[in-house]
Design a protein around this motif. Sequence first.
Motif, PDB file in Angstrom:
ATOM      1  N   HIS A  55       0.815  -1.217   0.000  1.00 40.27           N
ATOM      2  CA  HIS A  55       0.000   0.000   0.000  1.00 40.27           C
ATOM      3  C   HIS A  55       0.853   1.273   0.000  1.00 40.27           C
ATOM      4  CE1 HIS A  55      -3.868  -1.931   0.323  1.00 40.27           C
ATOM      5  NE2 HIS A  55      -3.443  -2.668   1.340  1.00 40.27           N
ATOM      6  N   SER A  79      -4.800   6.919   0.933  1.00 44.16           N
ATOM      7  CA  SER A  79      -4.780   5.467   0.715  1.00 44.16           C
ATOM      8  C   SER A  79      -6.159   4.880   0.470  1.00 44.16           C
ATOM      9  CB  SER A  79      -4.148   4.772   1.923  1.00 44.16           C
ATOM     10  OG  SER A  79      -4.978   4.915   3.078  1.00 44.16           O
ATOM     11  N   GLN A  86      -4.738   1.266   8.076  1.00 44.10           N
ATOM     12  CA  GLN A  86      -3.852   2.416   8.200  1.00 44.10           C
ATOM     13  C   GLN A  86      -2.954   2.290   9.434  1.00 44.10           C
ATOM     14  OE1 GLN A  86      -5.045   6.434   7.424  1.00 44.10           O
ATOM     15  NE2 GLN A  86      -6.831   5.817   6.229  1.00 44.10           N
TER      16      GLN A  86
END
Length: 206
Positions: A55, A79, A86
């Motif tokens: 990511h 994102s 996260q």
Amino acid sequence: MAYDALVEYNRSPYDVDARALTFAEVYEKMLAERINSPKPPSRSTIDAYRVAFQHLTHLHSVRMADLRLDHLQGALDNSGLRYSMQVHVLNLMHQVYKYALKYDIVEKDYSHYAQINIENDNEKGVPFTDEFRKELAKLWERLAIPNTHTPHDCRHTFSWLCDKYGVDMFTKKLLMGHSLGTSVTENTYGHRNLEELRAELEKICH
């Protein structure tokens, strides 16, 4: 620019080659060191690092020495990931910077200042109504189940069964909706697909 670099080097000597390492290269070195350490991380933690790394593709080719807070914060804010993932990505940033500081690749840990700017959605759900709880109590009474249990005991039981039958810890946490903390979930199912989740659950059924 060359003069500025010379002044900086004289002020704080460093390995020029190390300063040229990209985020991806430092990540690989960090991961290799952790895997080969006397107390290596669990398989689920290693898997989590690898998922988080995917990511951060925008950072892969950037030199660690050139990264700043804006790069890291932008990677989190843009994102589109849920809170739990996260957390996972931010933890990876911390680990990469920890390694980079250790070997003088960077002088400052910008990941320390990065933060997650969305609501924690890990434990959302719909609570039982009073009417539902009353009906549940009646059902337990008809089945002669001792009235010492609470609905939350279902979670404790599931957790116990997972441990008893060897369900993978990362899968267990995903299914229970737990944050993985520093060891976290990618979107709804993390990097586990439905077949992998089913295979783990079938350990309990068998």
